[in-house]
Write a protein that holds these residues in place. Structure first.
Motif, PDB file in Angstrom:
ATOM      1  N   HIS A 119      70.705  31.978 -60.361  1.00 44.41           N
ATOM      2  CA  HIS A 119      69.436  31.461 -60.888  1.00 44.41           C
ATOM      3  C   HIS A 119      69.477  29.967 -61.154  1.00 44.41           C
ATOM      4  CE1 HIS A 119      72.261  32.526 -64.039  1.00 44.41           C
ATOM      5  NE2 HIS A 119      71.764  31.479 -64.672  1.00 44.41           N
ATOM      6  N   ALA A 120      70.703  29.386 -61.169  1.00 38.47           N
ATOM      7  CA  ALA A 120      70.838  27.985 -61.578  1.00 38.47           C
ATOM      8  C   ALA A 120      70.787  27.025 -60.397  1.00 38.47           C
ATOM      9  CB  ALA A 120      72.158  27.788 -62.333  1.00 38.47           C
ATOM     10  N   PHE A 121      70.921  27.543 -59.178  1.00 40.60           N
ATOM     11  CA  PHE A 121      71.116  26.658 -58.033  1.00 40.60           C
ATOM     12  C   PHE A 121      70.059  26.857 -56.951  1.00 40.60           C
ATOM     13  CE2 PHE A 121      75.402  27.592 -59.767  1.00 40.60           C
ATOM     14  CZ  PHE A 121      75.643  26.332 -60.300  1.00 40.60           C
ATOM     15  N   GLY A 122      69.827  25.790 -56.192  1.00 42.88           N
ATOM     16  CA  GLY A 122      68.831  25.837 -55.137  1.00 42.88           C
ATOM     17  C   GLY A 122      69.316  26.549 -53.890  1.00 42.88           C
ATOM     18  N   SER A 123      70.642  26.641 -53.711  1.00 39.43           N
ATOM     19  CA  SER A 123      71.152  27.359 -52.535  1.00 39.43           C
ATOM     20  C   SER A 123      71.742  28.690 -52.977  1.00 39.43           C
ATOM     21  CB  SER A 123      72.168  26.508 -51.787  1.00 39.43           C
ATOM     22  OG  SER A 123      72.978  25.800 -52.676  1.00 39.43           O
ATOM     23  N   SER A 124      72.007  29.559 -51.999  1.00 44.15           N
ATOM     24  CA  SER A 124      72.436  30.920 -52.337  1.00 44.15           C
ATOM     25  C   SER A 124      73.830  31.204 -51.796  1.00 44.15           C
ATOM     26  CB  SER A 124      71.458  31.923 -51.732  1.00 44.15           C
ATOM     27  OG  SER A 124      71.562  31.859 -50.322  1.00 44.15           O
ATOM     28  N   LEU A 125      74.468  32.231 -52.364  1.00 40.59           N
ATOM     29  CA  LEU A 125      75.794  32.645 -51.900  1.00 40.59           C
ATOM     30  C   LEU A 125      75.740  33.013 -50.416  1.00 40.59           C
ATOM     31  CD1 LEU A 125      78.721  33.290 -52.677  1.00 40.59           C
ATOM     32  CD2 LEU A 125      77.970  35.582 -53.326  1.00 40.59           C
ATOM     33  N   ALA A 126      74.691  33.745 -50.026  1.00 37.59           N
ATOM     34  CA  ALA A 126      74.572  34.158 -48.616  1.00 37.59           C
ATOM     35  C   ALA A 126      74.535  32.941 -47.698  1.00 37.59           C
ATOM     36  CB  ALA A 126      73.312  34.999 -48.428  1.00 37.59           C
ATOM     37  N   GLY A 127      73.918  31.852 -48.177  1.00 41.88           N
ATOM     38  CA  GLY A 127      73.787  30.663 -47.341  1.00 41.88           C
ATOM     39  C   GLY A 127      75.058  29.836 -47.265  1.00 41.88           C
ATOM     40  N   GLU A 128      75.994  30.046 -48.172  1.00 45.64           N
ATOM     41  CA  GLU A 128      77.181  29.177 -48.196  1.00 45.64           C
ATOM     42  C   GLU A 128      78.494  29.894 -47.903  1.00 45.64           C
ATOM     43  OE1 GLU A 128      77.450  26.218 -51.225  1.00 45.64           O
ATOM     44  OE2 GLU A 128      75.338  25.674 -51.015  1.00 45.64           O
ATOM     45  N   GLU A 129      78.523  31.244 -48.010  1.00 42.06           N
ATOM     46  CA  GLU A 129      79.825  31.899 -47.841  1.00 42.06           C
ATOM     47  C   GLU A 129      80.303  31.868 -46.398  1.00 42.06           C
ATOM     48  OE1 GLU A 129      79.535  35.758 -49.583  1.00 42.06           O
ATOM     49  OE2 GLU A 129      77.918  36.398 -48.265  1.00 42.06           O
ATOM     50  N   GLY A 130      79.379  31.582 -45.461  1.00 41.27           N
ATOM     51  CA  GLY A 130      79.788  31.515 -44.062  1.00 41.27           C
ATOM     52  C   GLY A 130      80.199  30.113 -43.617  1.00 41.27           C
ATOM     53  N   LEU A 131      80.135  29.131 -44.528  1.00 42.29           N
ATOM     54  CA  LEU A 131      80.484  27.754 -44.133  1.00 42.29           C
ATOM     55  C   LEU A 131      81.974  27.653 -43.819  1.00 42.29           C
ATOM     56  CD1 LEU A 131      78.468  25.631 -46.750  1.00 42.29           C
ATOM     57  CD2 LEU A 131      77.771  26.347 -44.461  1.00 42.29           C
ATOM     58  N   GLY A 132      82.310  26.775 -42.887  1.00 45.79           N
ATOM     59  CA  GLY A 132      83.705  26.611 -42.480  1.00 45.79           C
ATOM     60  C   GLY A 132      84.310  25.311 -42.986  1.00 45.79           C
ATOM     61  N   GLU A 133      85.571  25.107 -42.629  1.00 48.34           N
ATOM     62  CA  GLU A 133      86.310  23.926 -43.096  1.00 48.34           C
ATOM     63  C   GLU A 133      85.550  22.625 -42.832  1.00 48.34           C
ATOM     64  OE1 GLU A 133      90.342  23.636 -41.668  1.00 48.34           O
ATOM     65  OE2 GLU A 133      90.463  21.500 -42.162  1.00 48.34           O
ATOM     66  N   ALA A 134      84.985  22.497 -41.629  1.00 51.79           N
ATOM     67  CA  ALA A 134      84.310  21.237 -41.289  1.00 51.79           C
ATOM     68  C   ALA A 134      83.100  20.998 -42.193  1.00 51.79           C
ATOM     69  CB  ALA A 134      83.874  21.261 -39.823  1.00 51.79           C
ATOM     70  N   ASP A 135      82.388  22.096 -42.529  1.00 50.89           N
ATOM     71  CA  ASP A 135      81.222  21.961 -43.419  1.00 50.89           C
ATOM     72  C   ASP A 135      81.651  21.489 -44.803  1.00 50.89           C
ATOM     73  OD1 ASP A 135      79.316  23.148 -41.550  1.00 50.89           O
ATOM     74  OD2 ASP A 135      80.411  25.004 -41.898  1.00 50.89           O
ATOM     75  N   TRP A 136      82.720  22.098 -45.325  1.00 51.49           N
ATOM     76  CA  TRP A 136      83.166  21.726 -46.682  1.00 51.49           C
ATOM     77  C   TRP A 136      83.718  20.300 -46.691  1.00 51.49           C
ATOM     78  CZ3 TRP A 136      81.161  24.435 -50.335  1.00 51.49           C
ATOM     79  CH2 TRP A 136      80.874  25.788 -50.127  1.00 51.49           C
ATOM     80  N   ARG A 137      84.419  19.930 -45.635  1.00 50.70           N
ATOM     81  CA  ARG A 137      84.941  18.554 -45.553  1.00 50.70           C
ATOM     82  C   ARG A 137      83.788  17.547 -45.487  1.00 50.70           C
ATOM     83  NH1 ARG A 137      90.243  17.375 -44.596  1.00 50.70           N
ATOM     84  NH2 ARG A 137      91.618  19.111 -44.136  1.00 50.70           N
ATOM     85  N   ARG A 138      82.748  17.896 -44.734  1.00 55.36           N
ATOM     86  CA  ARG A 138      81.591  17.009 -44.632  1.00 55.36           C
ATOM     87  C   ARG A 138      80.942  16.845 -46.009  1.00 55.36           C
ATOM     88  NH1 ARG A 138      78.565  19.915 -41.274  1.00 55.36           N
ATOM     89  NH2 ARG A 138      80.097  19.660 -39.653  1.00 55.36           N
ATOM     90  N   ARG A 139      80.853  17.942 -46.733  1.00 51.62           N
ATOM     91  CA  ARG A 139      80.251  17.901 -48.062  1.00 51.62           C
ATOM     92  C   ARG A 139      81.089  17.018 -48.997  1.00 51.62           C
ATOM     93  NH1 ARG A 139      77.763  23.277 -50.817  1.00 51.62           N
ATOM     94  NH2 ARG A 139      76.765  23.398 -48.798  1.00 51.62           N
ATOM     95  N   LEU A 140      82.407  17.165 -48.896  1.00 48.54           N
ATOM     96  CA  LEU A 140      83.295  16.342 -49.744  1.00 48.54           C
ATOM     97  C   LEU A 140      83.139  14.865 -49.428  1.00 48.54           C
ATOM     98  CD1 LEU A 140      86.686  18.260 -49.907  1.00 48.54           C
ATOM     99  CD2 LEU A 140      85.337  17.456 -51.845  1.00 48.54           C
TER     100      LEU A 140
END
Ligand SMILES: CC(C)(COP(=O)(O)OP(=O)(O)OC[C@H]1O[C@@H](n2cnc3c(N)ncnc32)[C@H](O)[C@@H]1OP(=O)(O)O)[C@@H](O)C(=O)NCCC(=O)NCCS
Length: 156
Positions: A27-48
């Motif tokens: 309820h606290a966030f604009g994105s959802s678990l379903a939308g982020e649990e499939g992200l891969g290493e490159a996505d997380w590195r890009r976010r960092l």
């Protein structure tokens, strides 16, 4: 209890904390678990690489996370703040907000903004204590458009 700023090789830690946050407080966030649990290493590195990510680890165990990125010129947005339920009420939220404000000051940005969902009183009170002010600028929560959010802003 200090703050640690994450770098690219910390992507697994960012992923684990972020997925734990989305599972715990959807309820606290604009994105959802379903939308982020499939992200891969490159996505997380890009976010960092795209902004600031700070973790607080009391007793060496990561218990709090906050992010910030510059979405419009001169104005970083604080996002994804979360403290593990067992570690709440200890001031970890204070440390996370303070590091985002420090990062903004280091970069000579003049304002920090964030969105808080209606009904999230613990978070709202914490932000108001840190000098954030209501702007009246509202939009629906992306992950649940039935819930409203308000933009809060603070001069650095
Ligand atoms: C909002 C949040 C980050 C605050 O973190 P925190 O480290 O507990 O912050 P604080 O220690 O300053 O405590 C915040 C409030 O919770 C209260 N609190 C104390 N113990 C608590 C506990 N065990 N569980 C929940 N809240 C508690 C504090 O007393 C304080 O209330 P007050 O303002 O009336 O004094 C945390 O509650 C959280 O992760 N919530 C879910 C995700 C979220 O809402 N993120 C913000 C998105 S905008």
């Amino acid at each position: 209890m200090g703050t640690i700023r994450l770098t690219g090789d910390d992507w697994r830690l960012l992923r684990d904390l972020r997925l734990a946050a989305l599972a715990d407080a959807p309820h606290a966030f604009g994105s959802s678990l379903a939308g982020e649990e499939g992200l891969g290493e490159a996505d997380w590195r890009r976010r960092l690489a795209g902004g600031l990510w700070t973790v607080v680890s009391p007793d060496g165990v990561p218990a709090g996370l906050v992010g910030a990125y510059v979405r419009e010129p001169d104005t970083p947005m604080l996002v994804s703040m979360w403290v593990r339920p067992g570690a709440r009420g200890l001031g970890i939220g204070n440390l996370l907000i303070t590091d985002v404000l420090r990062w903004a000051a280091e970069n000579r940005w003049s304002r920090v903004v964030l969105r808080v969902a209606d009904g999230n009183d613990a978070a709202r009170k914490l932000f108001l204590r840190h000098g954030f002010e209501p702007t009246g600028e509202r939009e629906p929560l992306a992950s649940d458009p039935g819930v409203g959010t308000e933009l809060l802003a603070r001069v650095v």
